[in-house]
Write a protein that holds these residues in place. Structure first.
Motif, PDB file in Angstrom:
ATOM      1  N   UNK A  10       0.803  -1.219   0.033  1.00  0.00           N
ATOM      2  CA  UNK A  10      -0.038  -0.034   0.083  1.00  0.00           C
ATOM      3  C   UNK A  10       0.826   1.374  -0.093  1.00  0.00           C
ATOM      4  N   UNK A  11       1.770   1.229   0.930  1.00  0.00           N
ATOM      5  CA  UNK A  11       2.765   2.330   0.712  1.00  0.00           C
ATOM      6  C   UNK A  11       3.288   2.883  -0.396  1.00  0.00           C
ATOM      7  N   UNK A  12       3.928   1.626  -1.169  1.00  0.00           N
ATOM      8  CA  UNK A  12       4.578   1.822  -2.388  1.00  0.00           C
ATOM      9  C   UNK A  12       3.425   2.241  -3.525  1.00  0.00           C
ATOM     10  N   UNK A  13       2.248   1.397  -3.590  1.00  0.00           N
ATOM     11  CA  UNK A  13       1.205   1.824  -4.466  1.00  0.00           C
ATOM     12  C   UNK A  13       0.951   3.268  -4.411  1.00  0.00           C
ATOM     13  N   UNK A  14       0.665   3.631  -3.177  1.00  0.00           N
ATOM     14  CA  UNK A  14       0.283   4.947  -2.920  1.00  0.00           C
ATOM     15  C   UNK A  14       1.147   5.888  -3.359  1.00  0.00           C
ATOM     16  N   UNK A  15       2.376   5.750  -3.025  1.00  0.00           N
ATOM     17  CA  UNK A  15       3.817   6.625  -3.579  1.00  0.00           C
ATOM     18  C   UNK A  15       3.589   6.937  -4.945  1.00  0.00           C
ATOM     19  N   UNK A  16       3.206   5.789  -5.794  1.00  0.00           N
ATOM     20  CA  UNK A  16       3.491   5.594  -7.164  1.00  0.00           C
ATOM     21  C   UNK A  16       2.236   5.903  -8.140  1.00  0.00           C
ATOM     22  N   UNK A  17       1.025   5.729  -7.204  1.00  0.00           N
ATOM     23  CA  UNK A  17      -0.194   6.207  -8.155  1.00  0.00           C
ATOM     24  C   UNK A  17      -1.084   7.262  -7.489  1.00  0.00           C
ATOM     25  N   UNK A  18      -0.630   7.522  -6.349  1.00  0.00           N
ATOM     26  CA  UNK A  18      -1.503   8.518  -5.688  1.00  0.00           C
ATOM     27  C   UNK A  18      -3.128   7.966  -5.189  1.00  0.00           C
ATOM     28  N   UNK A  19      -2.997   6.805  -5.201  1.00  0.00           N
ATOM     29  CA  UNK A  19      -4.624   6.080  -4.986  1.00  0.00           C
ATOM     30  C   UNK A  19      -5.069   6.855  -3.890  1.00  0.00           C
ATOM     31  N   UNK A  20      -6.502   6.835  -4.214  1.00  0.00           N
ATOM     32  CA  UNK A  20      -7.466   7.291  -3.244  1.00  0.00           C
ATOM     33  C   UNK A  20      -7.888   6.452  -2.204  1.00  0.00           C
ATOM     34  N   UNK A  21      -7.606   5.139  -2.232  1.00  0.00           N
ATOM     35  CA  UNK A  21      -8.215   4.342  -1.395  1.00  0.00           C
ATOM     36  C   UNK A  21      -7.333   4.190  -0.123  1.00  0.00           C
ATOM     37  N   UNK A  22      -8.170   3.940   0.946  1.00  0.00           N
ATOM     38  CA  UNK A  22      -7.792   3.903   2.284  1.00  0.00           C
ATOM     39  C   UNK A  22      -7.244   2.605   2.309  1.00  0.00           C
ATOM     40  N   UNK A  23      -6.429   2.185   3.088  1.00  0.00           N
ATOM     41  CA  UNK A  23      -5.757   0.802   3.390  1.00  0.00           C
ATOM     42  C   UNK A  23      -6.587  -0.371   3.260  1.00  0.00           C
ATOM     43  N   UNK A  24      -7.586  -0.277   4.265  1.00  0.00           N
ATOM     44  CA  UNK A  24      -8.556  -1.433   4.216  1.00  0.00           C
ATOM     45  C   UNK A  24      -9.288  -1.685   2.986  1.00  0.00           C
ATOM     46  N   UNK A  25      -9.524  -0.784   2.102  1.00  0.00           N
ATOM     47  CA  UNK A  25     -10.271  -0.811   0.650  1.00  0.00           C
ATOM     48  C   UNK A  25      -9.016  -1.413  -0.053  1.00  0.00           C
ATOM     49  N   UNK A  91      -0.616  -0.328 -16.325  1.00  0.00           N
ATOM     50  CA  UNK A  91       0.448  -0.581 -15.337  1.00  0.00           C
ATOM     51  C   UNK A  91       0.236  -1.960 -14.927  1.00  0.00           C
ATOM     52  N   UNK A  92      -0.347  -2.827 -15.451  1.00  0.00           N
ATOM     53  CA  UNK A  92      -0.293  -4.239 -14.948  1.00  0.00           C
ATOM     54  C   UNK A  92       0.854  -5.087 -15.079  1.00  0.00           C
ATOM     55  N   UNK A  93       1.606  -4.786 -16.107  1.00  0.00           N
ATOM     56  CA  UNK A  93       2.881  -5.412 -16.142  1.00  0.00           C
ATOM     57  C   UNK A  93       3.687  -5.000 -15.051  1.00  0.00           C
ATOM     58  N   UNK A  94       3.737  -3.863 -14.505  1.00  0.00           N
ATOM     59  CA  UNK A  94       4.720  -3.367 -13.448  1.00  0.00           C
ATOM     60  C   UNK A  94       4.010  -3.860 -12.154  1.00  0.00           C
ATOM     61  N   UNK A  95       2.696  -3.753 -11.945  1.00  0.00           N
ATOM     62  CA  UNK A  95       2.300  -4.323 -10.381  1.00  0.00           C
ATOM     63  C   UNK A  95       1.764  -5.604 -10.320  1.00  0.00           C
ATOM     64  N   UNK A  96       1.640  -6.399 -11.600  1.00  0.00           N
ATOM     65  CA  UNK A  96       1.361  -7.960 -11.418  1.00  0.00           C
ATOM     66  C   UNK A  96       2.097  -8.740 -10.432  1.00  0.00           C
ATOM     67  N   UNK A  97       3.449  -8.530 -10.443  1.00  0.00           N
ATOM     68  CA  UNK A  97       4.281  -9.424  -9.560  1.00  0.00           C
ATOM     69  C   UNK A  97       3.939  -8.845  -8.028  1.00  0.00           C
ATOM     70  N   UNK A  98       4.335  -7.635  -7.747  1.00  0.00           N
ATOM     71  CA  UNK A  98       4.123  -7.255  -6.355  1.00  0.00           C
ATOM     72  C   UNK A  98       2.640  -7.523  -5.834  1.00  0.00           C
ATOM     73  N   UNK A  99       1.737  -7.470  -6.601  1.00  0.00           N
ATOM     74  CA  UNK A  99       0.579  -7.797  -6.045  1.00  0.00           C
ATOM     75  C   UNK A  99       0.222  -9.250  -5.782  1.00  0.00           C
ATOM     76  N   UNK A 100       0.713 -10.267  -6.702  1.00  0.00           N
ATOM     77  CA  UNK A 100       0.505 -11.461  -6.528  1.00  0.00           C
ATOM     78  C   UNK A 100       1.437 -11.881  -5.528  1.00  0.00           C
ATOM     79  N   UNK A 101       2.793 -11.437  -5.189  1.00  0.00           N
ATOM     80  CA  UNK A 101       3.619 -11.875  -4.141  1.00  0.00           C
ATOM     81  C   UNK A 101       2.831 -11.503  -2.864  1.00  0.00           C
ATOM     82  N   UNK A 102       2.375 -10.217  -2.722  1.00  0.00           N
ATOM     83  CA  UNK A 102       1.637  -9.973  -1.635  1.00  0.00           C
ATOM     84  C   UNK A 102       0.544 -10.879  -1.278  1.00  0.00           C
ATOM     85  N   UNK A 103      -0.203 -11.145  -2.282  1.00  0.00           N
ATOM     86  CA  UNK A 103      -1.425 -12.013  -2.196  1.00  0.00           C
ATOM     87  C   UNK A 103      -0.957 -13.419  -1.753  1.00  0.00           C
ATOM     88  N   UNK A 104       0.152 -13.770  -2.140  1.00  0.00           N
ATOM     89  CA  UNK A 104       0.725 -15.195  -1.997  1.00  0.00           C
ATOM     90  C   UNK A 104       1.048 -15.162  -0.461  1.00  0.00           C
TER      91      UNK A 104
END
Length: 151
Positions: A10-25, A91-104
């Motif tokens: 979340x910290x990384x994603x927020x820094x790179x994308x300025x997500x509007x999602x709170x961490x629980x979402x 940005x799926x190519x960039x985020x696929x591995x981090x998301x799947x690693x996290x989910x694993x």
């Protein structure tokens, strides 16, 4: 769902994308991410598939607001999730591995969620005109990466 790996992503994603999602979402976004990969199995989203992307955003919003009597609130959060999906698609190519690693890591600590992930994959693959060979390959890849039982 709180998990150290989700917080780190979340910290990384927020820094790179300025997500509007709170961490629980954002944690919901991570859980539903494999379904987006299945929808995007052919690398593009046509008009028919966009309908499923919208459904995916609605599923995410329902995960937080299923019991809310305020449908406007649920609808506005569906739009927030949809905007996040729109942002991540190119940005799926960039985020696929981090998301799947996290989910694993999350599923390793919380194996009770594995069945829900499998169900999501199957629902979104089958929701178009059946499950294509490309979608089957994508599901198998995701299942192997997340150590899911497809049986």
């Amino acid at each position: 769902m709180q998990h150290t790996r989700i917080s780190e992503l979340y910290v990384r994603f927020k820094a790179e994308t300025a997500t509007q999602l709170p961490e629980n979402q954002f944690s919901t976004f991570v859980i539903f991410f494999p379904a987006l990969l299945v929808v995007m199995a052919d690398g593009e989203i046509d008009d028919d598939e966009w309908f499923y992307v919208e459904n995916l955003a609605e599923f995410m919003a329902r995960a937080h607001y299923e019991d809310s009597p305020n449908e406007d609130l649920r609808g506005s959060h569906t739009q927030v999730f949809l905007k996040e999906i729109e942002k991540i698609i190119p940005l799926l190519n960039h985020w696929e591995s981090p998301f799947l690693d996290t989910l694993a890591a999350v599923l390793f600590d919380n194996p009770e969620y594995k069945e829900d992930i499998v169900e999501l994959l199957e629902v979104f693959a089958d929701s178009s005109e059946g499950t294509s060979d490309t979608e089957k390959e994508r599901i198998e890849f995701i299942a192997n990466r997340l150590e899911l039982d497809l049986e």
